[in-house]
Design a protein around this motif. Structure first.
Motif, PDB file in Angstrom:
ATOM      1  N   CYS A 126       0.836  -1.207   0.000  1.00 29.43           N
ATOM      2  CA  CYS A 126       0.000   0.000   0.000  1.00 29.43           C
ATOM      3  C   CYS A 126       0.867   1.252   0.000  1.00 29.43           C
ATOM      4  CB  CYS A 126      -0.927   0.007   1.213  1.00 29.43           C
ATOM      5  SG  CYS A 126      -2.183  -1.287   1.203  1.00 29.43           S
ATOM      6  N   GLY A 127       1.999   1.192   0.711  1.00 28.17           N
ATOM      7  CA  GLY A 127       2.879   2.348   0.783  1.00 28.17           C
ATOM      8  C   GLY A 127       3.479   2.710  -0.561  1.00 28.17           C
ATOM      9  N   SER A 130       0.789   4.260  -2.710  1.00 29.27           N
ATOM     10  CA  SER A 130       0.557   5.629  -2.237  1.00 29.27           C
ATOM     11  C   SER A 130       1.692   6.549  -2.673  1.00 29.27           C
ATOM     12  CB  SER A 130       0.435   5.645  -0.708  1.00 29.27           C
ATOM     13  OG  SER A 130      -0.651   4.865  -0.273  1.00 29.27           O
ATOM     14  N   GLY A 157      -1.765  10.061   7.791  1.00 28.48           N
ATOM     15  CA  GLY A 157      -1.736   8.650   8.169  1.00 28.48           C
ATOM     16  C   GLY A 157      -1.663   8.462   9.666  1.00 28.48           C
ATOM     17  N   GLY A 161      -4.563   6.657  11.839  1.00 31.15           N
ATOM     18  CA  GLY A 161      -4.209   5.490  12.644  1.00 31.15           C
ATOM     19  C   GLY A 161      -4.571   5.622  14.106  1.00 31.15           C
ATOM     20  N   ASP A 171      -3.160   2.929   6.738  1.00 30.98           N
ATOM     21  CA  ASP A 171      -2.853   4.170   7.452  1.00 30.98           C
ATOM     22  C   ASP A 171      -1.353   4.271   7.746  1.00 30.98           C
ATOM     23  OD1 ASP A 171      -3.797   1.935   9.238  1.00 30.98           O
ATOM     24  OD2 ASP A 171      -2.933   3.216  10.779  1.00 30.98           O
ATOM     25  N   LEU A 174       0.439   5.411   4.654  1.00 30.21           N
ATOM     26  CA  LEU A 174       0.434   6.876   4.525  1.00 30.21           C
ATOM     27  C   LEU A 174       1.440   7.506   5.482  1.00 30.21           C
ATOM     28  CD1 LEU A 174      -3.290   8.054   4.177  1.00 30.21           C
ATOM     29  CD2 LEU A 174      -1.426   8.357   2.532  1.00 30.21           C
ATOM     30  N   ALA A 175       1.450   7.022   6.720  1.00 26.57           N
ATOM     31  CA  ALA A 175       2.362   7.575   7.712  1.00 26.57           C
ATOM     32  C   ALA A 175       3.819   7.415   7.290  1.00 26.57           C
ATOM     33  CB  ALA A 175       2.129   6.907   9.064  1.00 26.57           C
ATOM     34  N   GLN A 177       5.056   7.765   4.242  1.00 23.17           N
ATOM     35  CA  GLN A 177       5.414   8.491   3.022  1.00 23.17           C
ATOM     36  C   GLN A 177       6.626   9.418   3.196  1.00 23.17           C
ATOM     37  OE1 GLN A 177       4.003   7.815  -0.146  1.00 23.17           O
ATOM     38  NE2 GLN A 177       3.425   6.134   1.232  1.00 23.17           N
ATOM     39  N   ARG A 223       0.769   2.013  16.139  1.00 18.59           N
ATOM     40  CA  ARG A 223       0.501   3.420  15.847  1.00 18.59           C
ATOM     41  C   ARG A 223       0.885   4.327  17.007  1.00 18.59           C
ATOM     42  NH1 ARG A 223      -1.626  -0.867  12.915  1.00 18.59           N
ATOM     43  NH2 ARG A 223      -2.771  -0.139  11.092  1.00 18.59           N
TER      44      ARG A 223
END
Length: 353
Positions: A126-127, A130, A157, A161, A171, A174-175, A177, A223
């Motif tokens: 997913c990362g 993204s 993200g 989360g 999530d 996203l965090a 990135q 998280r």
């Protein structure tokens, strides 16, 4: 050097899954996963995928999701048939609960009790998708704009989360990135000689120490990021320190060979150290001395790396097995691997973690 860096990062991940003392685990918690995402960003070939996103989806699905499915199935069967009858904690978990955790890509131990580290693979998938979207939006912009966009995605993200843990840890993707972008930006930089300057290392160590003092340890899978700004500053600084360490290791034949091998087979190491190697070591110690000696974190660290390295050697001998375990065909140690394409792709046996 990239294989050595990947081997170093996955070795730190294995170390972090032992009963490491808090004084050592705390600092390492800020670098283990950020450095994995950093390396993935460094290796991300934007020119190859800029106009072909479906090619990225197909290749990353093969390299990340096939090993996720294979390692998940094998270690779940091992947990169900071997560990669950012997371990009271495993027996207390309904047999089907880990299956749902595996399908969801949960990073909680009670949902993926048989092999928790596997959550990283769909998160990385997913990362990278993204990151393609991020680059699609800002690749032609000045670096400052790119950095702000990456930080914005990262903070989004983090905030998501804190409220809900998305499937496949989207999530966390996203965090991560800002770390993808930092690695990618370093690869694109016209000059990287500043990395060799002693002042750069001192500054990175200083920022890393400040982040540890002000933000403390982190736990990406749960998280627990702390203050986002210090999380990213500390993670970036720790990645630069790790790059310097990887360069130093690559200059010596033995560390280069060991960490390079682990790096080329990082998918096997990641997928089987907790789900297979650690339980086998525990059983062996229990039989030998009557106690699994979980406190011997050094034994579990080196034993986990050694056992997964043996499994990787087996995969080298059987290309079809390597395809299932690592997502790519294998080339035996010492053989000549195909040359990278003009677009800069890696040789097939080098797996993007």
């Amino acid at each position: 050097m990239v294989d050595v860096a990947r081997g170093l990062s996955v070795s730190l991940v294995v170390l972090g899954h032992t009963t490491l003392p808090a004084w050592l685990n705390g600092p390492l918690s800020t670098v283990r996963l950020p450095f994995l995402f950093f390396i993935s960003g460094y290796l991300f070939n934007w020119d190859r995928y800029r106009e072909r996103p479906l090619r990225l989806v197909r290749q990353r699905a093969r390299r990340l999701l096939i090993p996720y499915a294979t390692a998940g199935l094998l270690t779940f069967v091992f947990w169900l048939l071997v560990r669950r009858p012997l371990e009271p904690a495993a027996a207390a978990i309904p047999w089907h609960r880990p299956v749902w955790g595996w399908l969801y890509g949960s990073s909680h131990a009670d949902w993926m009790a048989f092999n928790l580290p596997l959550w990283y693979l769909p998160a990385s998938f997913c990362g990278q998708l993204s990151f393609w979207l991020l680059l699609r939006a800002v690749s032609g912009r000045p670096p400052a704009v790119q950095a702000v966009a990456a930080l914005g995605a990262g903070v989004a993200g983090v905030l998501i989360g804190q409220r809900v843990h998305l499937p496949w840890a989207a999530d966390v993707a996203l965090a991560a990135q800002p770390f993808f972008w930092a690695g990618w930006f370093l690869r694109q930089a016209a000059r990287r000689d500043w990395l060799e300057h002693p002042a750069a290392l001192v500054a990175a160590l200083g920022v890393w120490a400040a982040a540890l003092a002000l933000n403390g340890p982190v736990a990406v899978n749960t998280r627990a990021y702390g203050e986002p700004l210090w999380f990213y500053l500390g993670g970036w600084a720790a990645c630069l320190v790790a790059v310097r360490l990887a360069r130093a290791l690559a200059a010596w034949p033995l560390p280069r060979a060991v960490f390079g091998y682990l790096g080329r087979h990082s998918m096997v190491v990641l997928g089987f150290h907790v789900g297979l190697a650690f339980p086998l070591l525990s059983l062996l110690l229990h039989v030998a001395v009557g106690d699994p000696r979980l406190d011997l974190w050094g034994v579990y660290w080196l034993g986990g790396l050694a056992m997964t390295a043996v499994l990787a050697k087996l995969a080298e001998r059987f290309p079809r097995l390597a395809l299932w375990l690592e997502g790519v065909p294998a080339f035996p140690s010492g053989s000549r691997s195909p040359q990278p394409s003009a677009g800069g792709d890696k040789a097939p046996h080098r797996v993007t973690a």
